[in-house]
Motif scaffolding. Structure first.
Motif, PDB file in Angstrom:
ATOM      1  N   THR A   1       0.793  -1.431   0.039  1.00 53.61           N
ATOM      2  CA  THR A   1      -0.015   0.047   0.105  1.00 53.61           C
ATOM      3  C   THR A   1       0.727   1.390  -0.069  1.00 53.61           C
ATOM      4  OG1 THR A   1      -0.298   0.325   2.472  1.00 53.61           O
ATOM      5  CG2 THR A   1      -1.960  -1.249   1.313  1.00 53.61           C
TER       6      THR A   1
ATOM      7  N   TRP B   1       1.183   4.009  -2.845  1.00 52.02           N
ATOM      8  CA  TRP B   1       0.887   5.467  -2.505  1.00 52.02           C
ATOM      9  C   TRP B   1       2.301   6.294  -2.957  1.00 52.02           C
ATOM     10  CZ3 TRP B   1       2.569   7.144   2.975  1.00 52.02           C
ATOM     11  CH2 TRP B   1       2.163   8.672   3.236  1.00 52.02           C
TER      12      TRP B   1
ATOM     13  N   THR C   1      -6.273  -3.584  -3.267  1.00 47.58           N
ATOM     14  CA  THR C   1      -4.826  -3.135  -3.403  1.00 47.58           C
ATOM     15  C   THR C   1      -4.183  -3.808  -4.723  1.00 47.58           C
ATOM     16  OG1 THR C   1      -4.582  -3.168  -0.892  1.00 47.58           O
ATOM     17  CG2 THR C   1      -2.645  -3.144  -2.392  1.00 47.58           C
TER      18      THR C   1
ATOM     19  N   VAL D   1      -6.730   1.729  -4.623  1.00 52.60           N
ATOM     20  CA  VAL D   1      -5.656   1.471  -3.604  1.00 52.60           C
ATOM     21  C   VAL D   1      -5.940   2.264  -2.199  1.00 52.60           C
ATOM     22  CG1 VAL D   1      -3.365   1.034  -2.968  1.00 52.60           C
ATOM     23  CG2 VAL D   1      -4.016   0.920  -5.219  1.00 52.60           C
TER      24      VAL D   1
ATOM     25  N   ALA E   1      -8.664   0.942  -0.341  1.00 59.05           N
ATOM     26  CA  ALA E   1      -8.331  -0.522   0.298  1.00 59.05           C
ATOM     27  C   ALA E   1      -7.363  -0.171   1.659  1.00 59.05           C
ATOM     28  CB  ALA E   1      -7.403  -1.492  -0.674  1.00 59.05           C
ATOM     29  N   GLN E   2      -6.604   0.776   1.518  1.00 60.61           N
ATOM     30  CA  GLN E   2      -5.580   1.137   2.601  1.00 60.61           C
ATOM     31  C   GLN E   2      -6.270   0.866   3.858  1.00 60.61           C
ATOM     32  OE1 GLN E   2      -1.821   3.788   2.914  1.00 60.61           O
ATOM     33  NE2 GLN E   2      -3.843   5.005   3.213  1.00 60.61           N
TER      34      GLN E   2
ATOM     35  N   SER F   1       2.249  -6.357  -5.554  1.00 58.65           N
ATOM     36  CA  SER F   1       0.955  -6.279  -4.983  1.00 58.65           C
ATOM     37  C   SER F   1       0.169  -7.499  -5.053  1.00 58.65           C
ATOM     38  CB  SER F   1       0.162  -5.057  -5.233  1.00 58.65           C
ATOM     39  OG  SER F   1       1.000  -3.714  -4.969  1.00 58.65           O
TER      40      SER F   1
END
Length: 399
Positions: free
Chosen positions: A21, A25, A83, A106, A109-110, A172
């Motif tokens: 993640t 990012w 993710t 994402v 999802a984090q 991922s």
């Protein structure tokens, strides 16, 4: 099952997803100018590929915690899959809109991934192993930031953008698959799921100790985020180049990873959690005040390395205290801690941003704010003393 049983394979696979993640990012943070030119957008637009993460975290932290408290394995599995899906979306087309779409997925999802750490250790690790598991999971998350910075340095040109994007997707996907496979095993320790609706939020927020942990999280993590956001600009008038400032920040995060891996484990073993938290704030205040008095390359390296090592471990310590305190509302309580830290980062960084052209007052403000965290640490004393033994609330093995 016996309390001595721990399933570290689940923690390792989770740590990889947590690192993923952060890699996703910050994929383009180190190549902002190059990415802006390649995709035909402004540098501010590239910045939004990262900024969407803290903004959505603040919005989704509590809903994600509620999901995890009701359907833990399903919620965490969804976070891992999303993710990977977001990472793959960035490969669909070589355009900014596909990148943004992937980043948003994402970012959604984090919270499902990061909020799951305390619940995961509570389900799969014996009590004596949980501080180590939380420290390892947190350190791996910050290690993802380091990996993102290093990859950006290794592939700085426009021809490296495809490699950065593909590498993030591959990592991922593998991490998500590993976590799905390990989550398929039965939990090692039992947990009780809360009632439906907002009951988990009521349970978490009604606990004064959790509220005090949130108050604590706001200040140190706000200070850390403000420093990492504006260190380059604040050090520039002292003759510190952008390249040197980037190296200083990389060392700062590496020191934080090392601190998260070691300091919380020792603090829990010797029951010195509050002393470590207070010491981290004092060292941070002194280090930032030194930057105000004598900014420069050497002082920047020393101060920010110390700050990374002593301040970042406050997060796994706070999360371990949360896990020790909560049972059925662990996901929501963890979400509150993460949210408080992110809000602190947004607020304090915004204030420091108005002082970015006045480095000495900005550094002094951060030094004072670090000291203001000491009363919050003191307020935790009674709860930590009362919580030395686990609450022992059984959790639902099918959650």
């Amino acid at each position: 099952m016996a309390d001595s049983q721990s399933r570290w394979s689940v923690i390792v696979s989770y740590a990889c997803v947590g690192a993923a993640t952060q890699i996703l990012w910050l994929t383009y943070a180190g190549v902002t100018t190059v990415a802006a030119s390649h995709y035909g957008v402004s540098e501010a637009a590239i910045g939004w590929l990262a900024q969407v993460f803290p903004l959505l975290y603040v919005v989704l932290a509590i809903p994600a915690g509620l999901v995890l408290d009701r359907w833990f394995r399903g919620g965490l599995a969804a976070g891992a899959v999303l993710t990977a899906v977001g990472a793959v979306l960035r490969l669909v087309g070589d355009t900014y809109l596909w990148l943004l779409a992937g980043q948003i997925v994402v970012a959604v999802a984090q919270p499902l991934v990061l909020n799951a750490l305390t619940g995961l250790t509570g389900r799969y690790l014996a009590q004596r192993h949980r501080p180590t598991g939380i420290a390892a999971g947190t350190a791996a998350t910050f290690a993802g930031m380091v990996i993102a910075f290093v990859l950006a340095a290794l592939f700085p040109g426009a021809d490296g953008l495809a490699t950065l994007t593909a590498g993030g997707a591959a990592f991922s996907a593998v991490a998500a698959l590993a976590l799905l496979l390990t989550l398929g095993r039965p939990v090692a320790h039992r947990h009780v799921a809360p009632s439906a609706g907002l009951s988990a939020l009521r349970v978490a927020w009604s606990d004064g100790f959790i509220r005090r942990l949130c108050a604590f999280a706001f200040i140190p993590f706000g200070v850390f985020i403000a420093l990492t956001t504006f260190a380059q600009a604040l050090l520039a008038p002292a003759g510190v180049s952008a390249a040197t400032a980037s190296l200083i920040l990389l060392v700062n995060v590496v020191a934080g990873v090392a601190g998260c891996a070691v300091v919380p484990v020792l603090a829990a073993r010797f029951r010195k959690e509050l002393g470590v938290l207070a010491g981290g704030l004092l060292v941070t205040s002194a280090a930032v005040a030194t930057l105000a008095a004598a900014p420069g390359v050497a002082v920047g390296f020393l101060s920010l390395t110390l700050i990374g090592f002593v301040l970042l471990p406050g997060l796994p310590i706070a999360l371990e205290l949360t896990e020790r305190r909560t049972g059925e509302a662990a996901g929501t309580a963890t979400g509150l801690i993460w949210m408080a830290g992110n809000v602190g980062g947004l607020v304090i960084a915004t204030v420091v941003g108005h002082l970015v052209h006045r480095p000495a007052p900005a550094f002094l403000l951060l030094a004072v704010l670090a000291l203001l965290g000491l009363p919050a640490v003191s307020a935790l004393r009674e709860g930590v003393t009362a919580d030395r033994q686990p609450a022992g609330r059984p959790l639902n093995p099918i959650s």
